[in-house]
Design a protein around this motif. Structure first.
Motif, PDB file in Angstrom:
ATOM      1  N   ASP A 110      47.061  -5.857  -2.058  1.00  0.00           N
ATOM      2  CA  ASP A 110      46.455  -6.973  -2.775  1.00  0.00           C
ATOM      3  C   ASP A 110      45.823  -6.559  -4.096  1.00  0.00           C
ATOM      4  O   ASP A 110      45.042  -7.318  -4.686  1.00  0.00           O
ATOM      5  CB  ASP A 110      45.401  -7.643  -1.894  1.00  0.00           C
ATOM      6  N   ALA A 111      46.129  -5.364  -4.581  1.00  0.00           N
ATOM      7  CA  ALA A 111      45.572  -4.920  -5.861  1.00  0.00           C
ATOM      8  C   ALA A 111      46.112  -5.784  -6.988  1.00  0.00           C
ATOM      9  O   ALA A 111      47.291  -6.134  -7.016  1.00  0.00           O
ATOM     10  CB  ALA A 111      45.905  -3.455  -6.102  1.00  0.00           C
ATOM     11  N   SER A 112      45.259  -6.122  -7.935  1.00  0.00           N
ATOM     12  CA  SER A 112      45.664  -6.966  -9.050  1.00  0.00           C
ATOM     13  C   SER A 112      46.573  -6.202 -10.000  1.00  0.00           C
ATOM     14  O   SER A 112      46.625  -4.961  -9.993  1.00  0.00           O
ATOM     15  CB  SER A 112      44.431  -7.470  -9.801  1.00  0.00           C
ATOM     16  N   ALA A 113      47.280  -6.952 -10.835  1.00  0.00           N
ATOM     17  CA  ALA A 113      48.207  -6.338 -11.790  1.00  0.00           C
ATOM     18  C   ALA A 113      47.464  -5.462 -12.793  1.00  0.00           C
ATOM     19  O   ALA A 113      47.983  -4.425 -13.222  1.00  0.00           O
ATOM     20  CB  ALA A 113      49.002  -7.423 -12.515  1.00  0.00           C
ATOM     21  N   SER A 114      46.251  -5.857 -13.165  1.00  0.00           N
ATOM     22  CA  SER A 114      45.482  -5.063 -14.126  1.00  0.00           C
ATOM     23  C   SER A 114      45.078  -3.722 -13.532  1.00  0.00           C
ATOM     24  O   SER A 114      45.100  -2.695 -14.226  1.00  0.00           O
ATOM     25  CB  SER A 114      44.237  -5.842 -14.562  1.00  0.00           C
ATOM     26  N   VAL A 115      44.717  -3.707 -12.239  1.00  0.00           N
ATOM     27  CA  VAL A 115      44.353  -2.452 -11.581  1.00  0.00           C
ATOM     28  C   VAL A 115      45.567  -1.548 -11.451  1.00  0.00           C
ATOM     29  O   VAL A 115      45.494  -0.335 -11.697  1.00  0.00           O
ATOM     30  CB  VAL A 115      43.724  -2.728 -10.207  1.00  0.00           C
ATOM     31  N   ASP A 161      48.192  -1.517 -13.379  1.00  0.00           N
ATOM     32  CA  ASP A 161      48.505  -1.005 -14.714  1.00  0.00           C
ATOM     33  C   ASP A 161      47.537   0.106 -15.107  1.00  0.00           C
ATOM     34  O   ASP A 161      47.947   1.132 -15.675  1.00  0.00           O
ATOM     35  CB  ASP A 161      48.436  -2.147 -15.723  1.00  0.00           C
ATOM     36  N   THR A 194      38.500  -0.816  -8.186  1.00  0.00           N
ATOM     37  CA  THR A 194      38.366  -2.107  -8.824  1.00  0.00           C
ATOM     38  C   THR A 194      37.857  -1.892 -10.231  1.00  0.00           C
ATOM     39  O   THR A 194      37.328  -0.837 -10.580  1.00  0.00           O
ATOM     40  CB  THR A 194      37.383  -3.010  -8.059  1.00  0.00           C
TER      41      THR A 194
END
Length: 277
Positions: free
Chosen positions: A128-133, A135, A225
Motif C-alpha cells: 500500500d505504499a504511495s507512488a511518491s514513496v 519513487d 513515510t
C-alpha cells in the motif's frame, strides 16, 4: 603528538557532523529526535576522537592505512547528503533538490531492472505504499548503490596502482586489524585469506538478501513515510554502504595476506642465498 590529537579531534567532529546531517538538511523533524541525534553524534564523535588519539587501537580497522577509511567516510557522507536533499524536496522544494532528484531519477530508473538490488529493495516496500514513496525509495536506492560501486572502484584503482598500503611504510597488523589475532588458530595467511573471501561473499550477497529480510519483517518498513524521512535516509544508506564496506574489507585483507606471503617468500629466498646480499 599534537598533530595526532588535532587529527583525532577533527575526525570526531566530522563523524558528529555526518550523524547530524539528515536533521540539518531535512526540515520538519521533531525536537525529540533532534536531541537523540545530537547525543548520538556527540557520542560517536567522542569515540572516534579517542580511538585516533590513542596509541593502542580498539575497534577501528585500518586506522593507519589511508585512504581506506577516508573513502568509506566520503562515500557515506555523499550518500547521506544526497538522500537528505532528495527527501527534503517533498517539503521545501529548491533548485538543488529538484536537480538532485532529477539526476537520481535517471540513475534509479537505469538501475531498476529485473533482479537488480535496487528492484529488490523497491519490491520490499509495503503493497500500500504511495507512488511518491516508491519513487523516493527508487531514486535514493539507485543513487546510493551507484555511489557504493564508485567508491569500491576507486579503492580498487588505488590498490592496482600499488598505493595501498603506502609504499615504504611498514604495515602493522595489530594496529590496523585490532580485532584480528594473528597468533590464534592456523597460519595467519590462511586465516586472512579465509576472512577476505567471507567478507567479499557477504558484500556481494547482502544487497540481495537484505531486501528479502526486510520484506519478511514488514514492520521495518512501517516508518517509510514522507513524515519520517530520516528513517529512509539511514535505511537506504546502510543498505548500500555496508555491502561496499564489507567488499572493501575483504579486498584489503586479501591484499595484506598477499603481502605477508610475498614477504615470507622473499625472506626464504634470502636465507637460501638466492638473492644478492
Amino acid at each position: 603528538m599534537v598533530s595526532q590529537l588535532m587529527g583525532a579531534v577533527v575526525r570526531g567532529i566530522l563523524v558528529a557532523l555526518l550523524i547530524a546531517l539528515p536533521s540539518i538538511i531535512v526540515p520538519g523533524h521533531h525536537s525529540d529526535s533532534s536531541q537523540v541525534v545530537a547525543l548520538l553524534g556527540i557520542f560517536l564523535g567522542f569515540l572516534t576522537a579517542i580511538e585516533y588519539a590513542s596509541v593502542y587501537p580498539s575497534l577501528v580497522e585500518f586506522r593507519d592505512a589511508p585512504p581506506f577509511n577516508r573513502i568509506r567516510y566520503l562515500s557515506l557522507l555523499v550518500m547521506v547528503t544526497l538522500v537528505s536533499v532528495i527527501a527534503g524536496d517533498f517539503e521545501t522544494p529548491s533548485i538543488l533538490a529538484r536537480f538532485t532528484h532529477a539526476v537520481g531519477t535517471v540513475i534509479g530508473n537505469a538501475m531498476d531492472f529485473p533482479y537488480s538490488p535496487v528492484r529488490l529493495f523497491v519490491l520490499a516496500l509495503p503493497a500500500d505504499a504511495s507512488a511518491s514513496v516508491v519513487d523516493l525509495v527508487r531514486v535514493s536506492a539507485g543513487l546510493c548503490y551507484l555511489i557504493s560501486l564508485v567508491s569500491l572502484a576507486i579503492f580498487m584503482i588505488i590498490l592496482r596502482m600499488g598505493h595501498w598500503p603506502a609504499r615504504g611504510v611498514s604495515f602493522n597488523v595489530w594496529v590496523n586489524l585490532p580485532t584480528f589475532d594473528p597468533t590464534a588458530g592456523r597460519d595467519v595467511v590462511e586465516r586472512l585469506t579465509r576472512d577476505a573471501r567471507l567478507n567479499t561473499i557477504l558484500g556481494f550477497l547482502l544487497p540481495f538478501v537484505a531486501p528479502v529480510v526486510m520484506e519478511s519483517t514488514s514492520s521495518v518498513f512501517q516508518g517509510f513515510t514522507i513524515e519520517s524521512p530520516q528513517t529512509l535516509v539511514w535505511t537506504v544508506c546502510a543498505w548500500a554502504f555496508l555491502p561496499a564496506s564489507l567488499f572493501m574489507r575483504g579486498i584489503a585483507m586479501g591484499r595484506i595476506a598477499y603481502l605477508i606471503q610475498e614477504k615470507r617468500q622473499s625472506t626464504i629466498a634470502e636465507q637460501d642465498g638466492l638473492l644478492p646480499a
